[in-house]
Design an enzyme around this catalytic site. Structure first.
Site, PDB file in Angstrom:
ATOM      1  N   HIS A  65     -38.509   8.879  -8.846  1.00  0.00           N
ATOM      2  CA  HIS A  65     -38.359   7.505  -8.382  1.00  0.00           C
ATOM      3  C   HIS A  65     -37.088   7.367  -7.551  1.00  0.00           C
ATOM      4  O   HIS A  65     -36.074   8.020  -7.812  1.00  0.00           O
ATOM      5  CB  HIS A  65     -38.348   6.533  -9.562  1.00  0.00           C
ATOM      6  CG  HIS A  65     -39.728   6.205 -10.055  1.00  0.00           C
ATOM      7  ND1 HIS A  65     -39.977   5.779 -11.341  1.00  0.00           N
ATOM      8  CD2 HIS A  65     -40.935   6.227  -9.426  1.00  0.00           C
ATOM      9  CE1 HIS A  65     -41.286   5.557 -11.487  1.00  0.00           C
ATOM     10  NE2 HIS A  65     -41.875   5.828 -10.336  1.00  0.00           N
ATOM     11  N   ASP A  67     -34.637   5.284  -7.175  1.00  0.00           N
ATOM     12  CA  ASP A  67     -33.313   4.943  -7.702  1.00  0.00           C
ATOM     13  C   ASP A  67     -32.647   6.133  -8.392  1.00  0.00           C
ATOM     14  O   ASP A  67     -31.493   6.031  -8.822  1.00  0.00           O
ATOM     15  CB  ASP A  67     -33.382   3.746  -8.654  1.00  0.00           C
ATOM     16  CG  ASP A  67     -34.343   3.941  -9.817  1.00  0.00           C
ATOM     17  OD1 ASP A  67     -35.399   4.570  -9.620  1.00  0.00           O
ATOM     18  OD2 ASP A  67     -34.059   3.437 -10.923  1.00  0.00           O
ATOM     19  N   HIS A  68     -33.341   7.264  -8.449  1.00  0.00           N
ATOM     20  CA  HIS A  68     -32.787   8.482  -9.048  1.00  0.00           C
ATOM     21  C   HIS A  68     -32.604   9.614  -8.030  1.00  0.00           C
ATOM     22  O   HIS A  68     -31.958  10.609  -8.349  1.00  0.00           O
ATOM     23  CB  HIS A  68     -33.681   8.970 -10.186  1.00  0.00           C
ATOM     24  CG  HIS A  68     -33.760   8.009 -11.330  1.00  0.00           C
ATOM     25  ND1 HIS A  68     -33.103   8.206 -12.528  1.00  0.00           N
ATOM     26  CD2 HIS A  68     -34.409   6.814 -11.450  1.00  0.00           C
ATOM     27  CE1 HIS A  68     -33.346   7.181 -13.339  1.00  0.00           C
ATOM     28  NE2 HIS A  68     -34.140   6.334 -12.704  1.00  0.00           N
ATOM     29  N   ASP A 211     -36.197   8.035 -17.335  1.00  0.00           N
ATOM     30  CA  ASP A 211     -36.884   6.815 -17.736  1.00  0.00           C
ATOM     31  C   ASP A 211     -38.090   7.164 -18.606  1.00  0.00           C
ATOM     32  O   ASP A 211     -38.834   8.110 -18.314  1.00  0.00           O
ATOM     33  CB  ASP A 211     -37.361   6.034 -16.507  1.00  0.00           C
ATOM     34  CG  ASP A 211     -36.202   5.537 -15.658  1.00  0.00           C
ATOM     35  OD1 ASP A 211     -35.039   5.748 -16.059  1.00  0.00           O
ATOM     36  OD2 ASP A 211     -36.462   4.939 -14.602  1.00  0.00           O
ATOM     37  N   HIS A 269     -29.055   2.274 -17.187  1.00  0.00           N
ATOM     38  CA  HIS A 269     -30.305   1.851 -16.544  1.00  0.00           C
ATOM     39  C   HIS A 269     -30.706   0.440 -16.994  1.00  0.00           C
ATOM     40  O   HIS A 269     -31.844   0.171 -17.344  1.00  0.00           O
ATOM     41  CB  HIS A 269     -31.428   2.853 -16.862  1.00  0.00           C
ATOM     42  CG  HIS A 269     -32.556   2.831 -15.869  1.00  0.00           C
ATOM     43  ND1 HIS A 269     -33.606   1.957 -15.967  1.00  0.00           N
ATOM     44  CD2 HIS A 269     -32.801   3.587 -14.766  1.00  0.00           C
ATOM     45  CE1 HIS A 269     -34.457   2.173 -14.979  1.00  0.00           C
ATOM     46  NE2 HIS A 269     -33.987   3.162 -14.227  1.00  0.00           N
TER      47      HIS A 269
END
Length: 306
Positions: A65, A67-68, A211, A269
């Site tokens: 993803h 955001d990573h 996540d 997170h």
């Protein structure tokens, strides 16, 4: 060892928090840094810290993803000019991480002056480097997402100086043999080094999660961890919304802490729905509950000794 956070927000950055990035300083075991996830803007965050990209020897990606990983191509390019010239880098992550990096660098005509070794994970991973062991297990996030269990090397016991003097061996270069080798010879006699050392000490265990909503592999990764880093995108209300989106609620993390007997947990997170004041109020309410395990909500640039 020390863990530092360069991004603690979920999905989107906020005015106070960047997207995900964590640095693990391996000193005193090794003079190197391992990064876990590289969200957009990570290299800019690092400019506000003493960390040098040339010391980064490994990068571990939990999942694909944005955001990573959106900060990864830029950080790799900058490493060429910030002490990384000729220093190999190992990049570990889900299938597709090599294609993402090489395509980004190719289309932007970016050229690195150091080699990258890619290790793409298929379900799980067992990896060893400089006495460290790293195991990865797949989580439950809708796409392949991994948690990493890092075990530091065992520390040799302290030399018993008096015991060595009792056999006539005074402090000197020979003590290095006692410290580092299984046996040593003195005055024609062979001795077992362990008879002249204190008990060895196991290295700390660190668990760093991508996540996920609750799943069986979490227990294995977190078991008896000295320090656990875990997401809690939702830190209030009921759990359905969090789990529906394949994320963890704070109650899920607390359950894991208790069942895995984790010593201390750092919660990152956090959803961008929570501002600084919201997080502080929720933290106070949780800390006032008798059954709340030991934990800390983290913010950007927080560092914790292990």
């Amino acid at each position: 060892m020390e863990v530092t956070f360069f991004g603690t927000s979920a999905g989107l950055p906020t005015k106070e928090r960047n997207t995900q990035a964590i640095a693990l300083n391996l000193e005193p075991y090794s003079n190197s840094i391992w990064l876990f996830d590289v969200g957009e803007g990570t290299q800019h965050q690092i400019l506000h810290h003493s960390l040098k990209l040339g010391k980064v020897s490994h990068i571990f990606i939990t999942h694909m993803h944005g955001d990573h990983i959106f900060g990864l191509p830029g950080l790799l390019s900058s490493r060429s000019f910030q002490g990384g010239d000729g220093k190999p880098l190992t990049l570990i992550g889900p299938k597709g991480i090599k294609e993402f990096v090489e395509m980004s660098l190719s289309l932007s005509e970016s050229h690195l002056n150091y080699p990258i070794t890619y290790i793409e994970i298929d379900e799980d991973l067992s990896y060893s480097h400089d006495g460290f062991t790293v195991e990865a297990r797949i989580l439950n996030h809708g796409i392949p997402s991994y948690g990493y269990r890092i075990e530091a090397p065992e520390t040799t016991g302290t030399i018993n100086v008096q015991a060595l003097r009792d056999i006539g061996l005074e402090p000197g270069p020979k003590y290095q043999e006692v410290k580092l080798q299984d046996t040593f010879e003195y005055n024609g006699q062979l001795y077992q080094s362990q008879d002249f050392r204190g008990q060895s000490k196991k290295g700390p265990i660190i668990a760093i999660f991508g996540d996920t909503k609750p799943c069986a592999n979490e227990q294995y990764i977190a078991q008896y961890a000295d320090l656990m880093v875990h997401e809690a995108t939702y830190i209030e209300g009921e759990k359905t919304l969090a789990n529906n989106y394949h994320h963890s609620h704070i109650d899920d993390v607390f359950d894991l802490i208790k069942h895995a007997q984790v010593k201390h947990s750092l919660i990152t997170h956090l959803s961008n729905r929570y501002n600084v004041e919201d997080i502080e109020q929720i933290n106070q309410a949780l800390q006032n509950k008798a059954d709340t395990p030991q934990f800390s909500f983290v913010k950007d640039f927080d560092s914790f000794k292990i």
